[in-house]
Design a protein around this motif. Structure first.
Motif, mmCIF file in Angstrom:
data_model
loop_
_atom_site.group_PDB
_atom_site.id
_atom_site.type_symbol
_atom_site.label_atom_id
_atom_site.label_comp_id
_atom_site.label_asym_id
_atom_site.label_seq_id
_atom_site.Cartn_x
_atom_site.Cartn_y
_atom_site.Cartn_z
ATOM 1 N N THR A 159 58.112 89.558 37.572
ATOM 2 C CA THR A 159 58.164 89.903 38.991
ATOM 3 C C THR A 159 58.407 91.457 39.108
ATOM 4 O OG1 THR A 159 60.379 89.446 39.535
ATOM 5 C CG2 THR A 159 58.959 87.791 39.705
ATOM 6 N N ASP A 160 57.829 91.922 40.256
ATOM 7 C CA ASP A 160 58.201 93.290 40.591
ATOM 8 C C ASP A 160 59.512 93.395 41.090
ATOM 9 O OD1 ASP A 160 57.771 92.305 43.052
ATOM 10 O OD2 ASP A 160 56.496 93.663 43.707
ATOM 11 N N GLY A 161 60.545 92.565 40.883
ATOM 12 C CA GLY A 161 61.931 92.728 41.490
ATOM 13 C C GLY A 161 61.740 91.956 42.861
ATOM 14 N N GLY A 162 60.898 91.397 43.411
ATOM 15 C CA GLY A 162 60.858 90.726 44.499
ATOM 16 C C GLY A 162 60.304 91.502 45.891
ATOM 17 N N GLU A 163 59.653 92.702 45.333
ATOM 18 C CA GLU A 163 59.196 93.606 46.455
ATOM 19 C C GLU A 163 58.062 93.132 46.955
ATOM 20 O OE1 GLU A 163 58.831 97.870 45.742
ATOM 21 O OE2 GLU A 163 60.283 97.644 44.151
ATOM 22 N N GLU A 164 56.910 92.295 46.212
ATOM 23 C CA GLU A 164 55.770 91.746 46.668
ATOM 24 C C GLU A 164 55.750 90.562 46.182
ATOM 25 O OE1 GLU A 164 52.284 94.018 46.647
ATOM 26 O OE2 GLU A 164 53.041 95.944 47.197
ATOM 27 N N VAL A 165 56.198 90.417 45.037
ATOM 28 C CA VAL A 165 56.042 89.131 44.236
ATOM 29 C C VAL A 165 57.726 88.650 44.010
ATOM 30 C CG1 VAL A 165 55.553 88.285 42.216
ATOM 31 C CG2 VAL A 165 53.811 89.684 43.206
ATOM 32 N N GLN A 166 57.802 87.296 44.189
ATOM 33 C CA GLN A 166 59.115 86.423 43.976
ATOM 34 C C GLN A 166 59.026 85.592 42.634
ATOM 35 O OE1 GLN A 166 59.588 84.658 47.846
ATOM 36 N NE2 GLN A 166 59.611 82.898 46.627
ATOM 37 N N SER A 167 57.931 85.554 41.990
ATOM 38 C CA SER A 167 57.806 84.709 40.932
ATOM 39 C C SER A 167 56.240 84.858 40.304
ATOM 40 C CB SER A 167 58.086 83.162 40.992
ATOM 41 O OG SER A 167 57.227 82.429 42.014
ATOM 42 N N THR A 168 56.285 84.677 39.162
ATOM 43 C CA THR A 168 55.113 84.749 38.324
ATOM 44 C C THR A 168 54.834 83.572 37.188
ATOM 45 O OG1 THR A 168 55.563 86.184 36.601
ATOM 46 C CG2 THR A 168 54.995 87.217 38.492
ATOM 47 N N CYS A 169 53.701 83.080 37.084
ATOM 48 C CA CYS A 169 53.603 81.992 36.003
ATOM 49 C C CYS A 169 52.162 81.671 35.507
ATOM 50 C CB CYS A 169 54.316 80.590 36.621
ATOM 51 S SG CYS A 169 53.224 79.935 37.953
ATOM 52 N N PHE A 170 52.022 81.334 34.362
ATOM 53 C CA PHE A 170 50.714 80.667 34.025
ATOM 54 C C PHE A 170 50.776 79.338 34.196
ATOM 55 C CE2 PHE A 170 50.248 84.790 31.677
ATOM 56 C CZ PHE A 170 48.627 84.859 31.726
ATOM 57 N N VAL A 171 49.857 78.601 34.691
ATOM 58 C CA VAL A 171 49.612 77.284 34.925
ATOM 59 C C VAL A 171 48.518 76.827 35.112
ATOM 60 C CG1 VAL A 171 49.760 77.865 37.628
ATOM 61 C CG2 VAL A 171 50.498 75.493 36.746
ATOM 62 N N HIS A 172 48.146 75.593 34.444
ATOM 63 C CA HIS A 172 46.556 74.888 34.524
ATOM 64 C C HIS A 172 46.399 74.613 35.833
ATOM 65 C CE1 HIS A 172 43.495 72.463 33.366
ATOM 66 N NE2 HIS A 172 43.504 72.835 32.023
ATOM 67 N N PRO A 173 45.040 74.950 36.111
ATOM 68 C CA PRO A 173 44.392 74.712 37.441
ATOM 69 C C PRO A 173 44.999 73.359 37.815
ATOM 70 C CG PRO A 173 42.660 75.773 36.155
ATOM 71 C CD PRO A 173 44.147 75.808 35.186
ATOM 72 N N ARG A 174 44.739 72.335 36.906
ATOM 73 C CA ARG A 174 44.880 70.975 37.475
ATOM 74 C C ARG A 174 46.319 70.700 37.860
ATOM 75 N NH1 ARG A 174 44.430 69.921 31.836
ATOM 76 N NH2 ARG A 174 46.351 69.498 30.927
ATOM 77 N N ASP A 175 47.315 71.408 37.073
ATOM 78 C CA ASP A 175 48.741 71.206 37.613
ATOM 79 C C ASP A 175 48.815 72.002 38.881
ATOM 80 O OD1 ASP A 175 49.214 69.786 35.168
ATOM 81 O OD2 ASP A 175 49.727 71.746 34.030
ATOM 82 N N ALA A 176 48.244 73.132 39.051
ATOM 83 C CA ALA A 176 48.488 73.874 40.538
ATOM 84 C C ALA A 176 48.001 73.124 41.499
ATOM 85 C CB ALA A 176 47.802 75.316 40.230
ATOM 86 N N ILE A 177 46.936 72.459 41.398
ATOM 87 C CA ILE A 177 46.248 71.428 42.564
ATOM 88 C C ILE A 177 47.225 70.354 42.616
ATOM 89 C CG2 ILE A 177 44.445 69.811 43.097
ATOM 90 C CD1 ILE A 177 43.601 72.726 43.183
ATOM 91 N N ALA A 178 47.881 69.758 41.582
ATOM 92 C CA ALA A 178 48.831 68.840 41.636
ATOM 93 C C ALA A 178 49.981 69.280 42.566
ATOM 94 C CB ALA A 178 48.973 68.052 40.455
ATOM 95 N N GLU A 179 50.566 70.381 42.093
ATOM 96 C CA GLU A 179 51.894 70.802 42.776
ATOM 97 C C GLU A 179 51.627 71.201 44.317
ATOM 98 O OE1 GLU A 179 54.946 71.427 41.354
ATOM 99 O OE2 GLU A 179 54.264 70.210 40.157
ATOM 100 N N PHE A 180 50.040 71.563 44.580
ATOM 101 C CA PHE A 180 49.910 71.725 46.080
ATOM 102 C C PHE A 180 50.002 70.455 46.789
ATOM 103 C CE2 PHE A 180 46.311 71.532 49.299
ATOM 104 C CZ PHE A 180 46.946 72.622 50.163
ATOM 105 N N LYS A 181 49.485 69.564 46.187
ATOM 106 C CA LYS A 181 48.977 68.195 46.575
ATOM 107 C C LYS A 181 50.819 67.585 47.055
ATOM 108 C CE LYS A 181 44.491 67.019 45.267
ATOM 109 N NZ LYS A 181 43.899 67.130 46.531
ATOM 110 N N LYS A 182 51.447 67.871 46.205
ATOM 111 C CA LYS A 182 52.970 67.374 46.388
ATOM 112 C C LYS A 182 53.616 68.263 47.376
ATOM 113 C CE LYS A 182 54.322 67.416 42.065
ATOM 114 N NZ LYS A 182 55.288 67.458 40.956
ATOM 115 N N GLY A 183 53.134 69.100 47.814
ATOM 116 C CA GLY A 183 53.916 69.925 48.795
ATOM 117 C C GLY A 183 54.888 71.203 48.033
ATOM 118 N N SER A 184 54.825 71.125 46.603
ATOM 119 C CA SER A 184 55.476 72.057 46.093
ATOM 120 C C SER A 184 55.318 73.685 46.071
ATOM 121 C CB SER A 184 55.655 71.708 44.665
ATOM 122 O OG SER A 184 56.225 70.442 44.355
#
Length: 297
Positions: A159-184
């Motif tokens: 991250t840039d220390g939280g100025e604009e970004v509070q977390s970063t990650c590499f995630v598989h597209p299917r897992d990102a979609i699943a996390e969105f559908k769970k509300g995470s």
């Protein structure tokens, strides 16, 4: 909201970076940022005429500022220490160091040839701030197997220390979609659209030359050139809200052709997004569809 403010389009760029495990780089915006607060997005930001000569440079510079990853050409010298890179990142971000000066000083050549256009999105007219965002797709050097399509300095996003970004990650597209559908996590329709598209094209957990070639082929066709200007539509029968995209039957496309996202707003974000697209994105150029006003059902 003034009409003038909503009509002005801010040019911006965003980078979809795919690694060797078919994961994409996402950043979570700080809750204090003016745009997309708290949402997971691809790294990117606004074009700066004083620092950028192209939107591709904007995408690389903003990714560097937000995650510390600097996408460079294989011809670049790897002379920067982690300390120097971290210092330069902060200095560029705070405008204490000119980005181009930094590149020249360290003989860094940006990997512009490794960026491939992957749709352009224009914020709907009802928004108080509107962007014209060019998305690019690229591949992490660790999955290129010596094909010299690009390189990078630093390999772990931070991250840039939280100025604009509070977390970063590499995630598989299917897992990102699943996390969105769970509300995470929270996603905006453009990010959902691109992630859903990548789910179909990057099904496995190992990136292959064939998958990269197919994505480049997609970029070089109608999809890469596509400019998407969503139109909000309310179905008076079902009560559903949706964004109609270019080529949808309700926007002048062929009868039965769907290019839309059914959405469920929850305050300033979306709790549900359902992409409906039933045409071949490699072959069909929906930007050529004749436009017609959407008729309320």
């Amino acid at each position: 909201m003034s009409t003038g403010a909503s009509e002005k389009l801010i040019p911006s760029a965003s980078l979809v970076l795919v690694n060797e495990r078919n994961e994409v780089l996402l950043v979570q915006r700080s809750s204090q940022t003016r745009s997309f607060a708290g949402m997971h997005v691809f790294p990117g930001g606004n074009f700066d005429a004083g620092r950028d000569t192209s939107l591709a440079i904007t995408a690389i510079r903003e990714t560097f500022e937000e995650t510390g990853l600097l996408l460079t050409s294989p011809t670049s010298l790897r002379t920067l220490s982690k300390f120097d890179l971290d210092w330069a990142r902060r200095a560029v971000h705070h405008r204490e160091l000119d980005f181009q000066t930094f590149l020249l000083r360290h003989k860094c050549v940006l990997g512009l040839e490794s960026l491939h256009p992957f749709t352009t999105w224009i914020t709907p007219p009802f928004a108080s701030r509107r962007f014209r965002t060019q998305f690019f797709i690229s591949f992490s050097p660790t999955c290129l197997e010596g094909d010299h399509s690009g390189g990078s300095i630093a390999s772990v996003p931070t991250t840039d220390g939280g100025e604009e970004v509070q977390s970063t990650c590499f995630v598989h597209p299917r897992d990102a979609i699943a996390e969105f559908k769970k509300g995470s996590i929270k996603l905006a329709p453009p990010q959902y659209y691109i992630l859903e598209t990548l789910c179909q094209l990057l099904p496995g957990d190992v990136n292959t030359p064939e998958e990269r070639e197919r994505l480049i082929q997609l970029s070089q066709g109608p999809f890469g050139r596509l400019v998407i200007q969503p139109r909000l539509y309310h179905d008076s029968v079902s009560g559903a809200k949706m964004f109609l995209y270019e080529g949808d039957e309700l926007r002048g496309g062929p009868v039965g052709q769907l290019h839309r996202a059914i959405v469920k707003p929850s305050g300033m974000v979306f709790s549900e997004i359902d992409l409906q697209r039933n045409f071949n994105i490699f072959e069909v150029d929906v930007s050529e569809a004749s436009e017609a006003p959407a008729t309320k059902l």
